[in-house]
Scaffold this active site. Structure first.
Site, PDB file in Angstrom:
ATOM      1  N   ASP A  54     -35.254   2.777  35.285  1.00  0.00           N
ATOM      2  CA  ASP A  54     -35.624   2.447  33.901  1.00  0.00           C
ATOM      3  C   ASP A  54     -37.112   2.666  33.655  1.00  0.00           C
ATOM      4  O   ASP A  54     -37.522   3.153  32.590  1.00  0.00           O
ATOM      5  CB  ASP A  54     -35.269   0.988  33.603  1.00  0.00           C
ATOM      6  CG  ASP A  54     -33.762   0.756  33.522  1.00  0.00           C
ATOM      7  OD1 ASP A  54     -33.024   1.766  33.489  1.00  0.00           O
ATOM      8  OD2 ASP A  54     -33.348  -0.407  33.503  1.00  0.00           O
ATOM      9  N   ASN A 103     -31.474   6.031  40.980  1.00  0.00           N
ATOM     10  CA  ASN A 103     -30.927   4.690  40.792  1.00  0.00           C
ATOM     11  C   ASN A 103     -30.282   4.149  42.056  1.00  0.00           C
ATOM     12  O   ASN A 103     -30.444   2.977  42.414  1.00  0.00           O
ATOM     13  CB  ASN A 103     -29.900   4.701  39.648  1.00  0.00           C
ATOM     14  CG  ASN A 103     -30.552   4.633  38.277  1.00  0.00           C
ATOM     15  OD1 ASN A 103     -31.681   4.170  38.136  1.00  0.00           O
ATOM     16  ND2 ASN A 103     -29.844   5.100  37.266  1.00  0.00           N
ATOM     17  N   ASP A 156     -32.609  16.341  30.567  1.00  0.00           N
ATOM     18  CA  ASP A 156     -32.338  15.131  31.322  1.00  0.00           C
ATOM     19  C   ASP A 156     -33.061  15.172  32.657  1.00  0.00           C
ATOM     20  O   ASP A 156     -33.513  16.232  33.118  1.00  0.00           O
ATOM     21  CB  ASP A 156     -30.841  14.851  31.474  1.00  0.00           C
ATOM     22  CG  ASP A 156     -30.137  15.836  32.383  1.00  0.00           C
ATOM     23  OD1 ASP A 156     -30.810  16.663  33.015  1.00  0.00           O
ATOM     24  OD2 ASP A 156     -28.905  15.764  32.475  1.00  0.00           O
ATOM     25  N   GLU A 162     -29.763   9.265  31.075  1.00  0.00           N
ATOM     26  CA  GLU A 162     -31.060   9.890  31.331  1.00  0.00           C
ATOM     27  C   GLU A 162     -31.275  11.131  30.477  1.00  0.00           C
ATOM     28  O   GLU A 162     -32.176  11.932  30.731  1.00  0.00           O
ATOM     29  CB  GLU A 162     -31.181  10.271  32.814  1.00  0.00           C
ATOM     30  CG  GLU A 162     -30.316  11.445  33.274  1.00  0.00           C
ATOM     31  CD  GLU A 162     -28.895  11.055  33.640  1.00  0.00           C
ATOM     32  OE1 GLU A 162     -28.255  11.820  34.359  1.00  0.00           O
ATOM     33  OE2 GLU A 162     -28.428   9.975  33.200  1.00  0.00           O
TER      34      GLU A 162
END
Length: 685
Positions: free
Chosen positions: A440, A431, A423, A466
């Site tokens: 994204d 974010n 991840d 993620e």
């Protein structure tokens, strides 16, 4: 009404004549023609269809007196046919080679739709894929199929890199005694011998690499096919009827073989062979004996690419032409007369129901259009159900389906299977600071880069948020760990104007005997947690003790060779010393001896770091200070862990895995590679 009545009268008068035309013309029985079939091996279930055709009278019904001859010498069956000592023979896909040489051979039917040829290795050989055969001793028979060679070429393994010992009378004994590492064999035969003798084995099949060649091809010579095509077709048809009977009732075929042909073979052996060959013949998917030009063209082109023959491929004289004889014409006439009768009857009915038919056609067309729309919608829904809409890779549901199938396949064929979970580090911070659209975009970029580094047969999915999952068939833990390290470096090259550098943490695990997907993911996830707890942006493997496997061990390969001989020489020495640490721990040597070996490794590592730093200074390497600082941190961490082990607060296994994984392997794969590329004047990857 009068017209309809007149037609009825005409049909009643014509019916007896039409029925007479449809009645087959009887012919007097012909004397049986003597025919000889040459097998290319000893009697066994591999030829059950021909035994059944003889025993059930299929050949006799075709007017043939057939003699079946098993192989007695090294002469191939096709040579016996071409020499006129046999009329028909059983050959492999190499029959096309003889045709390419200009020899008059004709293929009549391919009994096996995919070849039984495969490599057979011991389960403890460490050989899992064709690439692992490089440098190993492999015994191939003189009839070894091009499918084996084609797989080697596809996998980038040159034949010159494989040791080819002389062929012995019983290669299976050589494999059991470890005189060879792999044996080119038949999937329907030699594995049974190993099973009976209690030797665990592994099969490497060309089918698993997309190579499907015909096998056990019924053939004849061109002059016989031209001179007596009806007899050739009759023999072929009777033989295929025999194969249908053998596959429908294998127990009867087994009893027949043991009674008349091979009494020395056990019923258990013949059942194993029957079950295995059934999967290769594929009677549920296509007619027995089916052949098509495109498959033969692929096989011929494979031989051409291997340098075993020359193009172009010409199949006109290789396959039996369509039957245009009198019997076929008579059958066509009978069919045509029957069709005429049906047309008259249907026409009469159509006059009465024309209006209803038009309405029915409109309804059918409307329903067909709706069905097409429904199929298109279902296909789109199915695609949406398995694809992650943000990244375009699989979603969790699709990965679970893929993983379930691969776990079953890995167990069935005794192949390794590895899983990587990773991840993005500090993704929530990305974010929160830069917004979800920016996050994204980063996930989409990472997914595209990772997908570009994977093989066609690998599985790649967004597992959630993620977090991503990679499943690697036919891949061991060491290979998967190296790939994870390469992907870590690849993701580290992702740059964003708003975010800057991005990194990811990785966990790697491999399939165990009793694993479910849940257990496998749990171990990989635990390794990922350790990677994050250790500072992120690194790769951790499943814990050696929980895995029940050996300690992490370094193995030198071309991925560590950077082209700078001085560095490579010292790196090889450090690999040897590090594995000496593993040996000492696994052999449970005295603590004082293990301590001395680790001290020696740390001393040599520090000396190598110092030599490397002097070399960097002389080469004016711009990142030498950063590199030297990394050396210092690695050595300090190693000394702290060494002290913790001496104090009893750290296990010897954990200390060894840190020294090998972090201090040596990871540093060499990343930082030292960058410096080597600078020394060679290459752009950094």
């Amino acid at each position: 009404m009068h017209c309809v009545a007149d037609r009825a009268v005409v049909l009643r008068r014509l019916l007896p004549l039409l029925l007479l035309c449809l009645t087959p013309v009887s012919t007097p029985a012909l004397a049986e023609q003597a025919v000889r079939l040459q097998l290319h091996w000893q009697h066994q279930f591999q030829f059950a269809g021909y035994y059944m055709a003889l025993a059930k009278g299929f050949y006799r019904d075709a007017g043939l007196d057939v003699t079946i001859v098993e192989a007695q010498a090294a002469t191939p069956a096709e040579e016996e046919v071409l020499a006129g000592r046999a009329d028909f023979g059983i050959a492999g896909s190499g029959l096309i080679l003889e045709h390419q040489k200009g020899r008059p051979v004709v293929a009549l039917a391919a009994i096996m739709q995919t070849s039984p040829q495969m490599w057979l290795v011991r389960a403890d050989s460490g050989i899992f894929t064709p690439r692992d055969l490089a440098g190993r001793s492999v015994m191939l028979s003189t009839s070894a199929g091009a499918e084996l060679m084609t797989v080697l070429r596809q996998e980038g393994v040159e034949l010159g890199r494989i040791k080819l010992p002389p062929l012995t009378r019983n290669g299976i004994d050589d494999l059991i005694a470890r005189r060879i590492d792999a044996l080119g064999a038949y999937v329907s035969s030699e594995p049974f011998t190993l099973r009976q003798r209690g030797v665990n084995y592994r099969i490497i099949s060309p089918r698993d690499y997309g190579v499907h060649f015909y096998s056990d091809v019924l053939m004849t010579r061109a002059d016989l096919a031209r001179r007596d095509p009806e007899m050739v077709r009759a023999f072929t048809a009777a033989s295929l009827r025999g194969w249908q009977a053998a596959l429908a009732d294998p127990e009867t075929a087994i009893a027949l073989i043991r009674e008349r042909y091979a009494p020395q073979l056990s019923a258990e052996h013949l059942r194993f062979e029957a079950e295995t060959l059934h999967k290769l013949i594929m009677p549920e998917l296509m007619p027995i004996g089916e052949m098509n030009r495109s498959r033969w063209e692929f096989i011929a082109n494979s031989y051409i690419k291997l340098g075993m023959t020359q193009g172009p491929v010409k199949l006109d004289d290789f396959l039996l032409p369509e039957d245009n004889g009198a019997a076929e014409r008579q059958r066509i006439v009978q069919i045509a007369v029957g069709a005429l009768l049906l047309i008259l009857l249907v026409s009469a009915a159509a006059l009465r129901y024309a209006r209803l038919s038009r309405a029915l056609r409109r309804e059918i067309e409307l329903r067909s259009a709706r069905e097409r729309e429904l199929r298109a919608a279902n296909a789109e829904l199915e695609q949406l159900a398995m694809i992650d809409q943000l990244t375009g890779c699989w979603n969790r549901h699709k990965m679970e389906e893929f993983a379930a199938a691969e776990i079953v396949r890995a167990r069935r064929y005794q192949q390794p299977l590895a899983l990587i979970i990773f991840d993005v580090d500090h993704f929530k911070r990305i974010n929160d600071r830069h917004g979800h659209p920016q996050g994204d975009a980063i996930l989409d970029d990472i997914a595209r880069r990772v997908q570009g580094r994977l093989r066609d047969g690998d599985g790649f999915a967004r597992w959630g948020g993620e977090e991503f999952l990679i499943m690697l068939p036919c891949t061991g833990l060491d290979e998967a760990s190296l790939l994870a390290e390469q992907l870590r470096l690849l993701i580290g090259s992702v740059r964003s104007l708003e975010v800057g550098a991005v990194s990811a943490s990785f966990g790697v695990a491999s399939l165990h005997a009793d694993d479910t997907l849940e257990k496998l993911v749990k171990r990989a996830d635990a390794a990922l947690y350790r990677a994050k707890a250790s500072g992120r942006n690194q790769v951790e493997r499943e814990d050696a003790r929980s895995a029940g496997g050996p300690l992490f061990r370094l193995s030198w390969n071309e991925n560590f060779a950077f082209g700078v001989s001085e560095l490579e020489h010292e790196h090889r020495q450090l690999f040897t010393l590090s594995n000496a640490v593993v040996d000492a721990i696994e052999e449970n040597r005295p603590t004082e001896e293990i301590q001395n070996i680790i001290n020696n490794l740390l001393t040599e590592t520090a000396s190598h770091f110092a030599t490397e730093e002097r070399d960097m200074a002389a080469a004016c390497y711009p990142r030498r200070e950063e590199h030297a600082a990394t050396h210092q941190l690695l050595l300090e961490e190693a000394q702290q862990r060494f002290a913790a082990w001496q104090a009893g607060s750290l296990s010897a296994e954990d200390l060894a895995n840190y020294l090998l994984r972090s201090l040596l392997a990871r540093h060499i794969v990343s930082a030292d590679r960058h410096y080597a590329q600078y020394r060679l004047g290459l752009p950094e990857s």
